[in-house]
Design a protein around this motif. Structure first.
Motif, PDB file in Angstrom:
ATOM      1  N   HIS A  36     -34.903   4.716 -11.852  1.00  0.00           N
ATOM      2  CA  HIS A  36     -35.431   4.680 -13.275  1.00  0.00           C
ATOM      3  C   HIS A  36     -34.614   4.158 -14.280  1.00  0.00           C
ATOM      4  O   HIS A  36     -35.162   3.506 -15.371  1.00  0.00           O
ATOM      5  CB  HIS A  36     -35.747   6.117 -13.520  1.00  0.00           C
ATOM      6  CG  HIS A  36     -37.259   6.738 -13.169  1.00  0.00           C
ATOM      7  ND1 HIS A  36     -38.370   6.225 -13.578  1.00  0.00           N
ATOM      8  CD2 HIS A  36     -37.296   7.669 -12.241  1.00  0.00           C
ATOM      9  CE1 HIS A  36     -39.384   6.993 -12.827  1.00  0.00           C
ATOM     10  NE2 HIS A  36     -38.611   7.742 -12.257  1.00  0.00           N
ATOM     11  N   THR A  78     -39.578   3.420  -6.865  1.00  0.00           N
ATOM     12  CA  THR A  78     -39.423   3.286  -8.290  1.00  0.00           C
ATOM     13  C   THR A  78     -38.413   1.928  -8.443  1.00  0.00           C
ATOM     14  O   THR A  78     -37.483   1.728  -7.634  1.00  0.00           O
ATOM     15  CB  THR A  78     -38.302   4.674  -8.571  1.00  0.00           C
ATOM     16  OG1 THR A  78     -39.149   5.798  -8.139  1.00  0.00           O
ATOM     17  CG2 THR A  78     -38.059   4.579 -10.060  1.00  0.00           C
ATOM     18  N   THR A  99     -39.079  -2.762 -13.049  1.00  0.00           N
ATOM     19  CA  THR A  99     -39.857  -1.556 -13.953  1.00  0.00           C
ATOM     20  C   THR A  99     -39.052  -0.472 -14.049  1.00  0.00           C
ATOM     21  O   THR A  99     -37.925  -0.366 -13.027  1.00  0.00           O
ATOM     22  CB  THR A  99     -41.266  -1.226 -13.647  1.00  0.00           C
ATOM     23  OG1 THR A  99     -41.717  -0.268 -14.416  1.00  0.00           O
ATOM     24  CG2 THR A  99     -41.028  -0.898 -12.370  1.00  0.00           C
ATOM     25  N   GLY A 101     -40.202   2.496 -13.970  1.00  0.00           N
ATOM     26  CA  GLY A 101     -41.106   3.454 -13.746  1.00  0.00           C
ATOM     27  C   GLY A 101     -41.557   3.431 -12.313  1.00  0.00           C
ATOM     28  O   GLY A 101     -40.847   2.592 -11.397  1.00  0.00           O
ATOM     29  N   HIS A 102     -42.278   4.230 -11.611  1.00  0.00           N
ATOM     30  CA  HIS A 102     -42.888   3.959 -10.269  1.00  0.00           C
ATOM     31  C   HIS A 102     -43.905   2.817 -10.033  1.00  0.00           C
ATOM     32  O   HIS A 102     -44.496   2.201 -11.003  1.00  0.00           O
ATOM     33  CB  HIS A 102     -43.701   5.175 -10.103  1.00  0.00           C
ATOM     34  CG  HIS A 102     -42.795   6.428 -10.097  1.00  0.00           C
ATOM     35  ND1 HIS A 102     -43.352   7.629 -10.205  1.00  0.00           N
ATOM     36  CD2 HIS A 102     -41.632   6.655 -10.316  1.00  0.00           C
ATOM     37  CE1 HIS A 102     -42.486   8.618 -10.377  1.00  0.00           C
ATOM     38  NE2 HIS A 102     -41.451   8.080 -10.296  1.00  0.00           N
TER      39      HIS A 102
END
Length: 139
Positions: A36, A78, A99, A101-102
């Motif tokens: 993340h 992730t 990213t 995020g996921h």
């Protein structure tokens, strides 16, 4: 820490579990946080630490081959980390995250031991605990 905790858990559970055996879940929780944060170094270190814990579990399974099932997977991917470049000679890797995020990337499932064929291929990750429950003979 994860490798030491796994060794300790296997030692304690082997000595104290009843005849029905035990269930042990090992999680590399920092891996999700690192991805993340798009922190390639921590991601790499956590994967290596988790691999060492899995190696310990595999050694345990080789000593208890008829009664030890190992299932390794993830609940999601992730970061979308991609290896862009690197040098074997210099021991360097250039990684990029797509990213924080996921992603929708499928995650692999690996298994070893009795009935491991029930834990291969493509499946919903939410099916895995039900397959483990069936494997353990639980209702």
């Amino acid at each position: 820490y994860l490798e030491k905790a796994t060794a300790k858990a296997l030692d304690v559970l082997t000595r104290t579990s009843k005849k029905d055996g035990f269930f042990l879940m090992i999680e590399a929780g920092k891996l999700d946080y690192a991805a993340h944060e798009q922190d390639a170094v921590t991601t790499f270190l956590e994967v290596n630490e988790f691999a060492a814990a899995v190696d310990l579990a595999l050694e345990f399974a080789k000593q208890h081959p008829d009664e030890t099932l190992i299932v390794v997977t993830s609940d999601h991917e992730t970061g979308g980390m991609t290896i862009m470049d690197g040098s074997y000679a210099d021991s360097t890797v250039v990684a990029q995250f797509n990213t924080g995020g996921h992603t929708g990337t499928m995650v692999p499932i690996y298994s070893y031991g009795p009935q491991c064929a029930k834990f291969i291929g493509i499946m919903e990750n939410t099916d895995i605990p039900f397959r483990i429950k069936t494997y353990l003979g639980l209702k």
